[in-house]
Write a protein that holds these residues in place. Structure first.
Motif, short mmCIF file in Angstrom:
data_model
loop_
_atom_site.label_atom_id
_atom_site.label_comp_id
_atom_site.label_asym_id
_atom_site.label_seq_id
_atom_site.Cartn_x
_atom_site.Cartn_y
_atom_site.Cartn_z
N HIS A 121 76.85 63.16 82.56
CA HIS A 121 74.80 63.57 83.22
C HIS A 121 73.89 63.48 81.88
CE1 HIS A 121 76.93 66.23 85.43
NE2 HIS A 121 78.06 66.79 84.04
N ILE B 244 73.66 59.24 81.44
CA ILE B 244 74.10 58.40 81.47
C ILE B 244 73.22 57.76 82.60
CG2 ILE B 244 75.26 56.46 81.95
CD1 ILE B 244 76.84 57.48 80.39
N GLU B 245 72.10 56.60 82.41
CA GLU B 245 71.11 55.93 84.42
C GLU B 245 72.00 55.03 84.32
OE1 GLU B 245 67.58 55.42 82.23
OE2 GLU B 245 66.48 58.34 82.30
N GLY B 246 71.30 54.72 85.67
CA GLY B 246 71.61 53.94 86.87
C GLY B 246 72.97 54.06 87.40
N ARG C 248 76.15 54.98 86.03
CA ARG C 248 77.09 54.25 85.15
C ARG C 248 78.33 55.05 85.16
NH1 ARG C 248 73.66 50.98 80.90
NH2 ARG C 248 72.33 52.91 81.18
#
Length: 263
Positions: free
Chosen positions: A210, A212-214, A216
């Motif tokens: 939760h 981690i952006e993008g 991934r």
């Protein structure tokens, strides 16, 4: 490049160029311009890399990987006296800690600071040292079970265990300082701490995903270099700016284990 340039001049000097000649000139000119742009970008990248190397060399000559203990008063001199917020934070540190060490600001200072501070604390607690040694010894097996390649990580693990055994058998702060200020040994310790971090993040992926952006996955995040198994490359906290070294603080009257979960 000289050939392309002379070709362009030759075509442009023709007294009555045909349409096909003009097209040829334009194609050659575009091609030459494209190549010149690529060369300029390459030269720029090389100049940036050379500048980064000079900065890192200067940092390396003026900052040990782990310093001797320093008075907290040195922090007062690092920022403007009229920065009240910073000065208040330094004052608060004075109330909490007796001294500090600095680590080289090379992008690995957190791991180096944590590893050294933890092992230094273990010099004074043989029981916790034995518990930590047992966990560290088993950690390679745990990583392999998670899918890490044993051949890739075993040298880093061996160095990690060697330093723990150094603390166990000799119990000397001087020897610990020597190990952490040896570039090769110190970097291997940093790599293994990064591997342990990667393993933990992936084991607890349901929680960390939760953050981690993008879009991934946690595994992708770790594999893209954030917690990779590569040997540290000396870069700082971002592509263009080295991160500041993280000081290690001491407050001898505080139990260093009280915040750790029971085992």
């Amino acid at each position: 490049m000289a050939f392309l340039h002379s070709t362009a001049v030759h075509v442009s000097d023709a007294s009555q160029p045909s349409s096909s000649s003009q097209s040829g000139f334009q194609a050659v000119s575009i091609h030459a311009t494209s190549d010149l742009t690529a060369v300029n970008y390459l030269a720029y990248d090389e100049a940036i890399m050379a500048q980064q190397d000079r900065i890192q060399q200067e940092i390396a000559t003026t900052n040990p990987l782990v310093s001797e203990k320093l008075e907290l008063s040195v922090l007062n001199k690092e920022y403007a006296a009229d920065d009240q917020i910073y000065q208040l934070k330094v004052k608060d540190l004075h109330n909490r800690y007796c001294c500090m060490r600095k680590t080289r600001p090379d992008g690995n200072c957190f791991y180096r600071a944590f590893g050294f501070a933890h092992l230094e604390a273990l010099l004074e607690d043989s029981n916790q040292l034995q518990k930590f040694k047992a966990i560290a010894s088993k950690s390679k097996e745990d990583l392999v079970t998670q899918g890490f390649t044993e051949f890739t990580i075993e040298d880093f693990h061996n160095t990690f265990m060697d330093v723990i055994e150094l603390v166990e058998k000799q119990g000397s702060l001087a020897n610990l300082m020597t190990a952490f200020n040896d570039q090769s040994t110190s970097d291997y310790l940093v790599v293994y701490l990064r591997l342990l971090t990667s393993g933990y993040l992936q084991r607890e992926s349901a929680f960390f995903e939760h953050f981690i952006e993008g879009g991934r996955t946690v595994k992708e995040f770790c594999q893209q270099g954030h917690y990779s198994s590569r040997i540290p490359d000396g870069r700082g906290g971002s592509e263009n700016e080295p991160e500041k070294g993280i000081p290690m603080m001491w407050k001898p009257r505080t139990d260093p284990w009280k915040h750790l979960p029971s085992t």
